[in-house]
Design an enzyme around this catalytic site. Structure first.
Site, PDB file in Angstrom:
ATOM      1  CG  ASP A 174      -2.117  -0.858   1.114  1.00 54.07           C
ATOM      2  OD1 ASP A 174      -2.431  -1.261  -0.020  1.00 54.07           O
ATOM      3  OD2 ASP A 174      -2.733  -1.148   2.149  1.00 54.07           O
ATOM      4  NE  ARG A 223      -1.712   2.405  13.737  1.00 52.17           N
ATOM      5  CZ  ARG A 223      -0.931   1.443  13.304  1.00 52.17           C
ATOM      6  NH1 ARG A 223       0.293   1.318  13.783  1.00 52.17           N
ATOM      7  NH2 ARG A 223      -1.340   0.586  12.394  1.00 52.17           N
ATOM      8  CG  ASP A 258      -4.759   1.896  12.700  1.00 51.34           C
ATOM      9  OD1 ASP A 258      -4.757   2.080  13.940  1.00 51.34           O
ATOM     10  OD2 ASP A 258      -4.419   0.828  12.167  1.00 51.34           O
ATOM     11  CB  SER A 275      -4.214  -7.285   6.742  1.00 56.63           C
ATOM     12  OG  SER A 275      -3.929  -6.094   7.416  1.00 56.63           O
TER      13      SER A 275
HETATM   14  N1  ARG Z   1      -8.667  -3.314  15.578  1.00 58.61           N
HETATM   15  C1  ARG Z   1      -7.386  -2.986  16.102  1.00 58.61           C
HETATM   16  C2  ARG Z   1      -7.313  -1.520  16.463  1.00 58.61           C
HETATM   17  O1  ARG Z   1      -8.161  -0.795  16.065  1.00 58.61           O
HETATM   18  C3  ARG Z   1      -6.275  -3.427  15.200  1.00 58.61           C
HETATM   19  C4  ARG Z   1      -6.184  -2.739  13.911  1.00 58.61           C
HETATM   20  C5  ARG Z   1      -5.121  -3.323  13.090  1.00 58.61           C
HETATM   21  N2  ARG Z   1      -4.676  -2.317  12.186  1.00 58.61           N
HETATM   22  C6  ARG Z   1      -4.165  -2.557  11.000  1.00 58.61           C
HETATM   23  N3  ARG Z   1      -3.785  -1.559  10.302  1.00 58.61           N
HETATM   24  N4  ARG Z   1      -4.065  -3.778  10.503  1.00 58.61           N
HETATM   25  O2  ARG Z   1      -6.426  -1.060  17.159  1.00 58.61           O
END
Ligand code: ARG
Length: 401
Positions: free
Chosen positions: A9, A89, A118, A168
């Site tokens: 990506d 983050r 995110d 992923s």
């Molecule tokens: N659901 C989790 C969160 O919101 C994990 C997200 C995973 N993120 C990713 N970019 N694969 O913190």
């Protein structure tokens, strides 16, 4: 500025930003425990014609300034998820914002999709730390399917790994998030190949292993009586607990955008440390503190999850949380066995647990005669209510007859 992971990506993004926005792209990779090799990521970025690339190792800072506060807050979103992706983050954004300012960047781009959490965390944190930067989230704009992206990559000379990725993955030292593919069927058990950090419980060692975690002011400082820095302690415990199959999480999670998602995580150290920390708190805190703190902890965790790390309420809550940790000192003994985590012992110089008080054969200052009067007063309103209720029922039967 592009937050660059080295994956498909964000690699496509470099070219796309160059083409669509005619932009000079500066990339930065902030390492919070991802598996990718930083030097390889840097080489990849340079090959894609970036103006400059930054590699930042932020693992120590992540452990001390993000994970440790989460331990003090017993942070488990919806009771299960140790927010291992979440916590990284705001740190990534803080690093990006610093570089962006130094480089005089005009926009900050990230690889988040329009369906996840995110993007919320990135956008709000960018808005708070670098309000003058334009935010670009190409995935929200470009509307490419996975196949179209691969095609775009091929046309633009972007290396595409031949092993078509089944899942992923997002990884930090606090845990591994595994999404997509067969995992999206919430009714099916995740296949074994989804896991990397944890042994399948049925294949875990046949003898249990004991780990003693020592806490000082609410944070872990030693494992099996060996003093360790935050990062090494977490890394070591991830290995030990993972070996015994501890820390697998499979739950339904509410995302900020309203989507319910089936999430799989491996968080061995987080699972063990938070459980041990909670247990020690119950030994040293009054019941009033324990019950009140549960609400504060849930609020702190929600803020972090919801992208509001930089809201002043987080620090307000931390003022309470940090004060509450002053007496959270002591040791917790944990037994790890075939996917199970059992707290089997705890001790503290500040313990409110008094072995003599619970024993029936030892004379103590606890006067059992006082209990009778206490119970009279404690149950006063409950008794009154039930007496009234019975009277009202009797009257009803009389008048009805
Ligand atoms: N659901 C989790 C969160 O919101 C994990 C997200 C995973 N993120 C990713 N970019 N694969 O913190």
């Amino acid at each position: 500025m592009l937050a660059y992971s080295g994956g498909l990506d964000t690699s496509v993004m470099i070219k796309w930003l160059q083409e669509k926005y005619n932009a000079e792209v500066i990339t930065a990779t902030v390492n919070v425990g991802q598996p990718e090799d930083l030097a390889e990521v840097e080489e990849k970025a340079n090959n894609l014609g970036v103006l400059k690339h930054y590699s930042i190792d932020a693992k120590e800072e992540f452990a001390t300034d993000y994970i440790f506060p989460a331990i003090k807050a017993n942070a488990l979103y919806e009771g299960k998820y140790p927010i291992s992706t979440t916590l990284s983050r705001p740190l990534i954004v803080a690093k990006m914002a610093e570089i962006a300012e130094k480089e005089g960047a005009t926009a900050l781009a990230h690889g988040c999709t329009g369906k996840g959490n995110d993007q919320v965390r990135f956008d709000i944190s960018i808005g708070a730390l670098a309000p003058d930067l334009k935010i670009i989230a190409p995935v929200r704009e470009w509307n490419m399917t996975r196949d179209e992206e691969i095609e775009y990559a091929k046309v633009h000379g972007i290396p595409v790994s031949t092993a078509s990725k089944k899942y992923s993955i997002d990884q930090s030292i606090w845990g591994r998030s595994i999404e997509c593919g067969v995992l999206e069927d919430a009714s099916k058990e995740p296949p074994e190949d989804a896991f990397e950090w944890t042994t399948a419980p049925e294949k875990a060692p046949n003898t249990p292993e004991y780990v003693t975690i020592e806490f000082e002011a609410g944070v872990p400082v030693a494992l099996n009586n060996e003093a360790l820095a935050p990062l090494s302690l977490i890394e070591k415990l991830n290995k030990t607990a993972g070996k015994h199959g501890v820390g697998r999480i499979d739950h339904i999670e509410d995302r900020m955008v309203g989507i319910k998602s089936r999430e799989i995580y491996e968080c061995p150290a987080a699972t063990v440390v938070i459980d041990a920390h909670k247990d020690l708190e119950k030994m040293v805190m009054t019941r009033h503190e324990v019950l009140f703190k549960q609400q504060i902890d849930a609020q702190w965790t929600f803020l972090a999850y919801a992208g509001l790390w930089l809201d002043p309420l987080r620090e307000d809550l931390e003022a309470f949380i940090n004060k509450s940790q002053e007496n959270v000192n002591g040791k917790v003994r944990v037994k790890l066995y075939k996917g199970g985590l059992h707290i089997v012992g705890r001790s503290s110089p500040m313990s409110l647990y008094d072995q003599n008080l619970v024993n029936y054969n030892i004379k103590t200052s606890f006067n059992q005669a006082y209990s009778e009067g206490f119970i009279q007063l404690w149950g006063l309103q409950t008794r009154m209510h039930n007496i009234l209720k019975r009277k009202a029922k009797e009257q009803k039967t009389k008048s009805g007859a």
